[in-house]
Design a protein around this motif. Structure first.
Motif, PDB file in Angstrom:
ATOM      1  N   GLN A  42     -18.278   9.075  48.786  1.00  0.00           N
ATOM      2  CA  GLN A  42     -18.854   9.963  47.746  1.00  0.00           C
ATOM      3  C   GLN A  42     -19.148   9.255  46.421  1.00  0.00           C
ATOM      4  OE1 GLN A  42     -20.051  13.409  47.846  1.00  0.00           O
ATOM      5  NE2 GLN A  42     -21.110  12.557  46.030  1.00  0.00           N
ATOM      6  N   ASP A 109     -16.180  24.997  48.701  1.00  0.00           N
ATOM      7  CA  ASP A 109     -17.757  25.090  48.654  1.00  0.00           C
ATOM      8  C   ASP A 109     -17.998  25.648  49.806  1.00  0.00           C
ATOM      9  OD1 ASP A 109     -20.536  24.682  48.586  1.00  0.00           O
ATOM     10  OD2 ASP A 109     -20.576  22.798  47.500  1.00  0.00           O
ATOM     11  N   ARG A 112     -20.880  24.340  52.135  1.00  0.00           N
ATOM     12  CA  ARG A 112     -20.767  23.155  53.002  1.00  0.00           C
ATOM     13  C   ARG A 112     -19.536  23.181  53.994  1.00  0.00           C
ATOM     14  NH1 ARG A 112     -20.447  18.323  49.248  1.00  0.00           N
ATOM     15  NH2 ARG A 112     -18.913  19.643  47.919  1.00  0.00           N
ATOM     16  N   ASP A 115     -19.218  20.486  56.677  1.00  0.00           N
ATOM     17  CA  ASP A 115     -18.527  19.294  56.191  1.00  0.00           C
ATOM     18  C   ASP A 115     -17.090  19.022  56.169  1.00  0.00           C
ATOM     19  OD1 ASP A 115     -21.368  18.767  56.085  1.00  0.00           O
ATOM     20  OD2 ASP A 115     -21.335  19.055  54.155  1.00  0.00           O
ATOM     21  N   TRP A 120     -10.735  15.905  53.466  1.00  0.00           N
ATOM     22  CA  TRP A 120     -11.996  15.746  52.942  1.00  0.00           C
ATOM     23  C   TRP A 120     -12.805  17.285  52.780  1.00  0.00           C
ATOM     24  CZ3 TRP A 120     -14.978  11.873  50.732  1.00  0.00           C
ATOM     25  CH2 TRP A 120     -16.270  12.217  50.581  1.00  0.00           C
ATOM     26  N   PRO A 122     -15.088  19.735  51.007  1.00  0.00           N
ATOM     27  CA  PRO A 122     -16.056  20.062  49.811  1.00  0.00           C
ATOM     28  C   PRO A 122     -15.584  21.472  49.082  1.00  0.00           C
ATOM     29  CG  PRO A 122     -17.342  20.036  51.855  1.00  0.00           C
ATOM     30  CD  PRO A 122     -15.788  19.786  52.200  1.00  0.00           C
ATOM     31  N   PRO A 129     -20.600  20.330  42.408  1.00  0.00           N
ATOM     32  CA  PRO A 129     -20.254  19.724  43.634  1.00  0.00           C
ATOM     33  C   PRO A 129     -19.258  18.757  43.582  1.00  0.00           C
ATOM     34  CG  PRO A 129     -22.486  19.499  43.603  1.00  0.00           C
ATOM     35  CD  PRO A 129     -22.064  19.993  42.275  1.00  0.00           C
ATOM     36  N   VAL A 131     -15.516  16.932  46.279  1.00  0.00           N
ATOM     37  CA  VAL A 131     -14.984  16.780  47.446  1.00  0.00           C
ATOM     38  C   VAL A 131     -13.377  16.420  46.970  1.00  0.00           C
ATOM     39  CG1 VAL A 131     -14.386  15.476  49.394  1.00  0.00           C
ATOM     40  CG2 VAL A 131     -16.758  15.602  48.568  1.00  0.00           C
TER      41      VAL A 131
END
Length: 138
Positions: A42, A109, A112, A115, A120, A122, A129, A131
Motif C-alpha cells: 500500500q 471499511d 472492502r 479484501d 491485512w 481495510p 482509507p 489498512v
C-alpha cells in the motif's frame, strides 16, 4: 517509488500499524494471508498503533477461528464480522489533517470486505482509507 518492507525477516513481534493510503511515493509491503504468505503493498504513510496485545483478538479471529487460512472471500458470518469490527476499533493518535492529538478509533471499511485477509484489514482512518497490518501468523 520507494519500498519499505515491514518485518522483512519475521523477527518482529507485537507490532501493529496503519498504512494510510496517500500519494507519498513510499510503498509499504507486508506479508499476510496466514499460511498462504500473501504479499500485500500500500502506498501511503505509516502510523504506529501503541499498546500491548493489540493484535490478540485479531490473531484469535484469523488464526483460531479461521485456522490460519486468512481470508473469508465467501462472506463473513454476522457474529464473526462483529468481532472483527470490535478488534479493529483501535485508537490512533494525531492526524495529518488535524491539529488535535485526541485518539480516534479506526473503523472496518465495509466497502472492502472482500479484501480482508490475515494481517491485512481495510479500515477507515481519520484521514481516509487505510489498512491495518500486524505480524503474519505463519
Amino acid at each position: 517509488m520507494r519500498y519499505v518492507c515491514l518485518d522483512p525477516d519475521g523477527t518482529g513481534t507485537g507490532w501493529v500499524f496503519v498504512i494510510v493510503a496517500a500519494g507519498t511515493g513510499v510503498v509499504y509491503k507486508v506479508q499476510g494471508g496466514g499460511h498462504r504468505c500473501a504479499q500485500y503493498a500500500q502506498e501511503g504513510y505509516l502510523i504506529p498503533v501503541f499498546g500491548r496485545g493489540l493484535d490478540q483478538e485479531l490473531k484469535e479471529i484469523f488464526v483460531g477461528e479461521l485456522k490460519g487460512h486468512g481470508a473469508r472471500r465467501g462472506g463473513w458470518p454476522p457474529a464473526l464480522l462483529d468481532r472483527l469490527r470490535a478488534a479493529v476499533a483501535l485508537h490512533v493518535y494525531g492526524s495529518a489533517n488535524r491539529d488535535d492529538l485526541f485518539p480516534t478509533p479506526l473503523a472496518l471499511d465495509e466497502s472492502r470486505l472482500a479484501d480482508i485477509d490475515e494481517a491485512w484489514v481495510p479500515v477507515v482512518t481519520p484521514d481516509g482509507p487505510g489498512v491495518l497490518v500486524w505480524e503474519n501468523s505463519d
